[in-house]
Design a protein around this motif. Structure first.
Motif, PDB file in Angstrom:
ATOM      1  N   ALA A 262       0.759  -1.245   0.286  1.00  0.00           N
ATOM      2  CA  ALA A 262       0.005  -0.100   0.063  1.00  0.00           C
ATOM      3  C   ALA A 262       0.759   1.261  -0.003  1.00  0.00           C
ATOM      4  CB  ALA A 262      -1.123   0.037   1.158  1.00  0.00           C
ATOM      5  N   ALA A 263       2.171   1.176   0.793  1.00  0.00           N
ATOM      6  CA  ALA A 263       2.728   2.536   0.704  1.00  0.00           C
ATOM      7  C   ALA A 263       3.198   2.675  -0.651  1.00  0.00           C
ATOM      8  CB  ALA A 263       4.046   1.999   2.009  1.00  0.00           C
ATOM      9  N   ILE A 264       3.853   1.636  -1.375  1.00  0.00           N
ATOM     10  CA  ILE A 264       4.637   1.839  -2.599  1.00  0.00           C
ATOM     11  C   ILE A 264       3.407   2.249  -3.599  1.00  0.00           C
ATOM     12  CG2 ILE A 264       5.357   0.440  -4.518  1.00  0.00           C
ATOM     13  CD1 ILE A 264       6.589  -1.412  -2.430  1.00  0.00           C
ATOM     14  N   VAL A 265       2.125   1.664  -3.597  1.00  0.00           N
ATOM     15  CA  VAL A 265       1.307   2.171  -4.357  1.00  0.00           C
ATOM     16  C   VAL A 265       0.771   3.478  -4.080  1.00  0.00           C
ATOM     17  CG1 VAL A 265      -1.071   1.631  -5.362  1.00  0.00           C
ATOM     18  CG2 VAL A 265       0.432  -0.155  -4.786  1.00  0.00           C
ATOM     19  N   ALA A 266       0.733   3.844  -3.038  1.00  0.00           N
ATOM     20  CA  ALA A 266       0.134   5.338  -2.726  1.00  0.00           C
ATOM     21  C   ALA A 266       1.236   6.311  -2.870  1.00  0.00           C
ATOM     22  CB  ALA A 266      -0.433   5.152  -0.997  1.00  0.00           C
ATOM     23  N   ALA A 267       2.375   5.930  -2.564  1.00  0.00           N
ATOM     24  CA  ALA A 267       3.595   6.816  -2.447  1.00  0.00           C
ATOM     25  C   ALA A 267       4.361   7.148  -3.761  1.00  0.00           C
ATOM     26  CB  ALA A 267       4.365   6.734  -1.545  1.00  0.00           C
ATOM     27  N   GLN A 268       4.252   6.137  -4.945  1.00  0.00           N
ATOM     28  CA  GLN A 268       5.229   6.097  -5.882  1.00  0.00           C
ATOM     29  C   GLN A 268       5.228   7.421  -6.552  1.00  0.00           C
ATOM     30  OE1 GLN A 268       7.488   3.182  -7.211  1.00  0.00           O
ATOM     31  NE2 GLN A 268       8.047   5.285  -7.391  1.00  0.00           N
ATOM     32  N   PHE A 269       4.322   7.977  -7.088  1.00  0.00           N
ATOM     33  CA  PHE A 269       4.114   8.988  -8.050  1.00  0.00           C
ATOM     34  C   PHE A 269       4.541  10.315  -7.417  1.00  0.00           C
ATOM     35  CE2 PHE A 269       2.372   5.608 -10.800  1.00  0.00           C
ATOM     36  CZ  PHE A 269       3.248   5.771 -11.655  1.00  0.00           C
ATOM     37  N   VAL A 270       3.853  10.475  -6.128  1.00  0.00           N
ATOM     38  CA  VAL A 270       4.496  11.384  -5.235  1.00  0.00           C
ATOM     39  C   VAL A 270       6.014  11.555  -5.103  1.00  0.00           C
ATOM     40  CG1 VAL A 270       3.841  12.511  -2.998  1.00  0.00           C
ATOM     41  CG2 VAL A 270       2.099  11.188  -4.105  1.00  0.00           C
ATOM     42  N   VAL A 271       6.464  10.448  -4.412  1.00  0.00           N
ATOM     43  CA  VAL A 271       7.858  10.323  -4.239  1.00  0.00           C
ATOM     44  C   VAL A 271       8.620  10.770  -5.572  1.00  0.00           C
ATOM     45  CG1 VAL A 271       9.708   8.755  -3.714  1.00  0.00           C
ATOM     46  CG2 VAL A 271       7.777   8.634  -2.478  1.00  0.00           C
ATOM     47  N   LEU A 272       8.063  10.247  -6.822  1.00  0.00           N
ATOM     48  CA  LEU A 272       8.715  10.539  -7.904  1.00  0.00           C
ATOM     49  C   LEU A 272       8.802  11.803  -8.399  1.00  0.00           C
ATOM     50  CD1 LEU A 272       9.868   9.278 -10.449  1.00  0.00           C
ATOM     51  CD2 LEU A 272       7.548   9.533 -11.437  1.00  0.00           C
ATOM     52  N   LYS A 273       7.888  12.777  -7.985  1.00  0.00           N
ATOM     53  CA  LYS A 273       7.825  14.247  -8.245  1.00  0.00           C
ATOM     54  C   LYS A 273       8.746  14.714  -7.457  1.00  0.00           C
ATOM     55  CE  LYS A 273       3.061  14.915  -9.997  1.00  0.00           C
ATOM     56  NZ  LYS A 273       1.923  15.223  -9.838  1.00  0.00           N
ATOM     57  N   LEU A 274       9.080  14.185  -6.080  1.00  0.00           N
ATOM     58  CA  LEU A 274      10.164  14.735  -5.323  1.00  0.00           C
ATOM     59  C   LEU A 274      11.235  14.588  -5.368  1.00  0.00           C
ATOM     60  CD1 LEU A 274       8.190  14.097  -1.750  1.00  0.00           C
ATOM     61  CD2 LEU A 274       8.341  16.224  -3.073  1.00  0.00           C
ATOM     62  N   VAL A 275      11.554  13.305  -6.129  1.00  0.00           N
ATOM     63  CA  VAL A 275      12.995  13.043  -6.172  1.00  0.00           C
ATOM     64  C   VAL A 275      13.670  12.839  -7.708  1.00  0.00           C
ATOM     65  CG1 VAL A 275      12.943  11.360  -4.326  1.00  0.00           C
ATOM     66  CG2 VAL A 275      12.542  10.272  -6.727  1.00  0.00           C
ATOM     67  N   GLU A 276      12.658  13.107  -8.707  1.00  0.00           N
ATOM     68  CA  GLU A 276      12.948  12.829 -10.195  1.00  0.00           C
ATOM     69  C   GLU A 276      14.195  13.909 -10.493  1.00  0.00           C
ATOM     70  OE1 GLU A 276      10.707  12.120 -14.476  1.00  0.00           O
ATOM     71  OE2 GLU A 276       9.916  13.471 -12.659  1.00  0.00           O
ATOM     72  N   ARG A 277      14.134  15.024 -10.043  1.00  0.00           N
ATOM     73  CA  ARG A 277      15.060  16.263 -10.221  1.00  0.00           C
ATOM     74  C   ARG A 277      16.178  16.471  -9.233  1.00  0.00           C
ATOM     75  NH1 ARG A 277      13.273  19.162 -14.724  1.00  0.00           N
ATOM     76  NH2 ARG A 277      11.135  18.878 -15.184  1.00  0.00           N
ATOM     77  N   ARG A 278      16.282  15.258  -8.525  1.00  0.00           N
ATOM     78  CA  ARG A 278      17.343  15.752  -7.386  1.00  0.00           C
ATOM     79  C   ARG A 278      18.466  14.615  -7.652  1.00  0.00           C
ATOM     80  NH1 ARG A 278      13.184  17.493  -5.070  1.00  0.00           N
ATOM     81  NH2 ARG A 278      13.123  19.207  -3.503  1.00  0.00           N
ATOM     82  N   ARG A 279      19.659  14.551  -7.054  1.00  0.00           N
ATOM     83  CA  ARG A 279      20.760  13.738  -7.382  1.00  0.00           C
ATOM     84  C   ARG A 279      20.546  12.339  -7.036  1.00  0.00           C
ATOM     85  NH1 ARG A 279      26.180  16.472  -5.116  1.00  0.00           N
ATOM     86  NH2 ARG A 279      27.110  14.244  -5.981  1.00  0.00           N
ATOM     87  N   ARG A 280      20.474  11.569  -7.832  1.00  0.00           N
ATOM     88  CA  ARG A 280      20.479  10.200  -7.561  1.00  0.00           C
ATOM     89  C   ARG A 280      21.145   9.776  -6.317  1.00  0.00           C
ATOM     90  NH1 ARG A 280      20.918   8.208 -13.876  1.00  0.00           N
ATOM     91  NH2 ARG A 280      18.520   8.518 -14.472  1.00  0.00           N
ATOM     92  N   SER A 281      22.175   9.921  -6.192  1.00  0.00           N
ATOM     93  CA  SER A 281      23.294   9.517  -4.877  1.00  0.00           C
ATOM     94  C   SER A 281      22.580   9.884  -3.689  1.00  0.00           C
ATOM     95  CB  SER A 281      24.752   9.756  -5.063  1.00  0.00           C
ATOM     96  OG  SER A 281      24.754  11.300  -5.170  1.00  0.00           O
ATOM     97  N   ARG A 282      21.887  10.893  -3.720  1.00  0.00           N
ATOM     98  CA  ARG A 282      21.411  11.606  -2.447  1.00  0.00           C
ATOM     99  C   ARG A 282      20.094  11.001  -2.280  1.00  0.00           C
ATOM    100  NH1 ARG A 282      23.833  16.972  -1.645  1.00  0.00           N
ATOM    101  NH2 ARG A 282      26.000  16.552  -2.114  1.00  0.00           N
ATOM    102  N   VAL A 283      19.355  10.722  -3.013  1.00  0.00           N
ATOM    103  CA  VAL A 283      18.064   9.963  -2.927  1.00  0.00           C
ATOM    104  C   VAL A 283      18.335   8.732  -2.434  1.00  0.00           C
ATOM    105  CG1 VAL A 283      16.032   9.066  -4.017  1.00  0.00           C
ATOM    106  CG2 VAL A 283      16.874  11.294  -5.002  1.00  0.00           C
ATOM    107  N   MET A 284      19.457   7.720  -2.896  1.00  0.00           N
ATOM    108  CA  MET A 284      19.607   6.544  -2.404  1.00  0.00           C
ATOM    109  C   MET A 284      20.162   6.591  -1.030  1.00  0.00           C
ATOM    110  SD  MET A 284      21.394   4.554  -5.631  1.00  0.00           S
ATOM    111  CE  MET A 284      22.452   5.670  -6.248  1.00  0.00           C
ATOM    112  N   ALA A 285      20.999   7.688  -0.632  1.00  0.00           N
ATOM    113  CA  ALA A 285      21.597   8.035   0.593  1.00  0.00           C
ATOM    114  C   ALA A 285      20.626   8.185   1.725  1.00  0.00           C
ATOM    115  CB  ALA A 285      22.583   9.155   0.592  1.00  0.00           C
ATOM    116  N   LEU A 286      19.512   8.759   1.229  1.00  0.00           N
ATOM    117  CA  LEU A 286      18.113   9.142   2.137  1.00  0.00           C
ATOM    118  C   LEU A 286      17.352   7.780   2.390  1.00  0.00           C
ATOM    119  CD1 LEU A 286      16.400  11.202   3.552  1.00  0.00           C
ATOM    120  CD2 LEU A 286      15.228  11.691   1.272  1.00  0.00           C
ATOM    121  N   VAL A 287      17.340   6.923   1.410  1.00  0.00           N
ATOM    122  CA  VAL A 287      16.918   5.456   1.571  1.00  0.00           C
ATOM    123  C   VAL A 287      17.269   4.987   2.823  1.00  0.00           C
ATOM    124  CG1 VAL A 287      16.453   3.277   0.673  1.00  0.00           C
ATOM    125  CG2 VAL A 287      15.899   5.256  -0.581  1.00  0.00           C
TER     126      VAL A 287
END
Length: 432
Positions: A262-287
Motif C-alpha cells: 500500500a505504501a508503494i502504490v500510494a507513494a510512488q508517483f508522489v515520491v517520483l515528483k520529489l526525487v526525479e530532479r534530485r541527485r540520484r546518489s542523495r536519494v539513495m543515501a536518504l533511503v
C-alpha cells in the motif's frame, strides 16, 4: 504513464503488470502447495524454492550476452515461454522430480525476463523519461502482485488441489500474455542511447570491461547491501523476528506485508515528483536513513512487552517505511545502471545487476533465518541497522564518482545550450 513513453513502452508495461498479477496468485502459496497439498513434504518444498534461486544464478551470467547479441525482445519471449511452462508444470506435477524440474524452468524464465524487460525500457525511453518509466514499472508490478494475491486468496482452497492448479494455470497464461505483448513490439531503430543497437562486433571481454568500471562495481556493492537489507529479510529474518520476538499473529504479519504494498502504490508517483530532479546518489543515501529508522522500529517492537498494539504498530510501520524506501529506489537505481552502461553492453550491465540482486536474495534469507533461529535478536537488528547506514555511506561515496549527467540528468540537460535541449528532452517515439 505519459504518452511520451510511446505505444511500445505502454505495451511492455501492460504485459509486465499482467505477469505480476499472475505471479501474485501463486507466490504466497507455493510452499504450502508443494509441501501439504501435493504432500511432497517440507524438504521438497524447500528444494523447489532453492531451485528457483539456483536456476536464476545459472542463467543470469549468460543472459546479458544474449541480450546484447540478439536484442532484448527474443530473450524476453523465450523467458516468458520458459516461465509459463514452469508455472504450469508446478501446478500439474505430483512427484518430486517433476516439480523440481518445473521450478528450474520457472526460475530461469523469470530471471531472463527481468534484464530483458529492463533493456527494452531503456531502448524505449530517454535519459529524462527513464526514471518515470522504471517507476511506473515498479508501481504496476507491485499493484499486480497485490491484486493477484488478493484474488488468489479468494480462489484457493487447501482441501482441493484443483484450486491450486487453477492458480498456476492463470500464472502461466499471464506469462504467455507478457510474451505475446513484447513479441508484437517494434523497438526503435535508433534507441536513445548512443550506439545501443546490438551488433556482432560487440566488444570481447564484456565481464572484464564491466569489472574495470569502478562506478558499476561500486553500484553493484551498494545494490547487494540494498537487497540484502530489505528484500532479503521480508520472508525470512524479519518475518521470524515478528512472530517470535514481537509475537504478532500471522494475520497481523499479512497486514504488515499489505502495508508495504500500500505504501508503494500510494507513494510512488508522489515520491517520483520529489526525487526525479534530485541527485540520484542523495536519494539513495536518504533511503539508507529511512531504512535505519525502519530497522530501529522493528527492534523496538520486540522490546515493548505487554503493549501488543504498540508493538504491532511499530512492526507494521517497519514494512511501510520499507515501501517508502523502495518507491525512492525505483526511479533511481535501474536508470543509473542504464546510464552507466556503454552502448554495446546495456544487456550485460542489466543482467549483472540482476545477478547481484539474486545473490542478495539467496544470502539474505539464509543469514536472517539463521540469526533469528539461534536467538541472536539484538545482533540481527544491529547488523541491519549497520547495513542501512552503510547504504547511506556507499551512496554518498558513489555520488563522488558519478558524472553530473549520470547523477542528475535533469540538471545536466538544463545546463546545455538552448539549441541542444530539445534534442535531449525529446521523448522517444516507439511505434506499436
Amino acid at each position: 504513464m505519459t504518452t511520451a513513453m510511446g505505444a511500445a513502452l505502454r505495451r511492455i508495461q501492460l504485459g509486465n503488470a499482467l505477469s505480476a498479477f499472475g505471479s501474485g496468485f501463486t507466490v504466497p502459496y507455493l510452499y504450502v502447495y508443494v509441501a501439504k497439498v501435493r504432500d511432497l513434504g517440507a524438504s521438497t518444498a524447500g528444494a523447489v524454492l532453492a531451485m528457483l534461486a539456483v536456476a536464476a544464478l545459472v542463467v543470469l551470467p549468460l543472459t546479458g550476452r544474449a541480450i546484447d547479441r540478439r536484442g532484448p525482445l527474443p530473450v524476453a519471449v523465450v523467458g516468458s515461454v520458459s516461465a509459463a511452462i514452469g508455472s504450469l508444470g508446478i501446478g500439474l506435477s505430483s512427484t518430486e522430480p517433476l516439480v523440481i524440474a518445473a521450478a528450474i524452468a520457472l526460475g530461469a524464465g523469470i530471471a531472463v525476463i527481468q534484464p530483458a524487460l529492463a533493456t527494452m525500457i531503456v531502448w524505449c525511453s530517454t535519459t529524462l523519461t527513464r526514471s518515470r518509466a522504471f517507476a511506473t514499472q515498479f508501481f504496476l508490478n507491485n499493484l499486480g502482485l497485490g491484486v493477484g494475491g488478493l484474488v488468489g486468496g479468494l480462489l484457493v482452497d487447501e482441501s482441493h488441489a484443483s484450486s491450486f492448479v487453477r492458480l498456476f494455470g492463470i500464472e502461466a497464461a499471464m506469462f504467455l500474455v507478457l510474451g505475446a505483448a513484447v513479441a508484437t513490439v517494434r523497438l526503435p531503430r535508433a534507441p536513445k542511447v548512443e550506439d545501443a543497437v546490438p551488433t556482432e562486433e560487440r566488444a570481447k571481454g564484456a565481464w572484464r570491461a564491466m569489472f574495470a568500471d569502478r562506478r558499476m562495481v561500486w553500484l553493484c556493492v551498494l545494490g547487494f547491501v540494498l537487497f540484502f537489507a530489505c528484500y532479503g529479510q521480508f520472508e525470512s529474518g524479519l518475518a521470524a523476528y515478528a512472530t517470535e520476538v514481537t509475537r504478532i499473529p500471522p494475520a497481523s504479519l499479512g497486514i504488515a506485508l499489505a502495508a508495504n504494498t500500500a505504501a508503494i502504490v500510494a507513494a510512488q508517483f508522489v515520491v517520483l515528483k520529489l526525487v526525479e530532479r534530485r541527485r540520484r546518489s542523495r536519494v539513495m543515501a536518504l533511503v539508507g536513513m529511512v531504512w535505519t529508522v525502519a530497522w530501529i522500529a522493528a527492534g523496538l517492537s520486540g522490546l515493548v512487552h505487554g503493549a501488543q498494539v504498540v508493538a504491532t504498530t511499530l512492526l507494521i510501520s517497519t514494512y511501510a517505511l520499507f515501501g517508502i524506501g523502495e518507491s525512492m529506489l525505483s526511479p533511481t537505481v535501474a536508470p543509473l545502471v542504464a546510464d552507466l552502461a556503454p552502448a554495446s553492453l546495456i544487456g550485460q550491465y542489466n543482467s549483472a545487476f540482476a545477478l547481484v540482486k539474486q545473490l542478495a536474495l539467496a544470502v539474505g534469507p539464509a543469514v536472517g533465518a539463521l540469526m533469528v533461529g539461534h536467538g541472536m535478536y539484538v545482533a540481527y537488528i544491529g547488523m541491519l541497522v549497520v547495513c542501512a547506514l552503510g547504504i547511506t555511506a556507499l551512496s554518498l561515496w558513489l555520488g563522488r564518482m558519478l558524472r553530473p549527467a549520470q547523477d542528475n540528468p535533469h540538471r545536466a540537460v538544463a545546463s546545455l545550450p538552448a539549441a541542444r535541449v530539445p534534442a535531449e528532452a525529446e521523448a522517444v517515439a516507439c511505434s506499436a
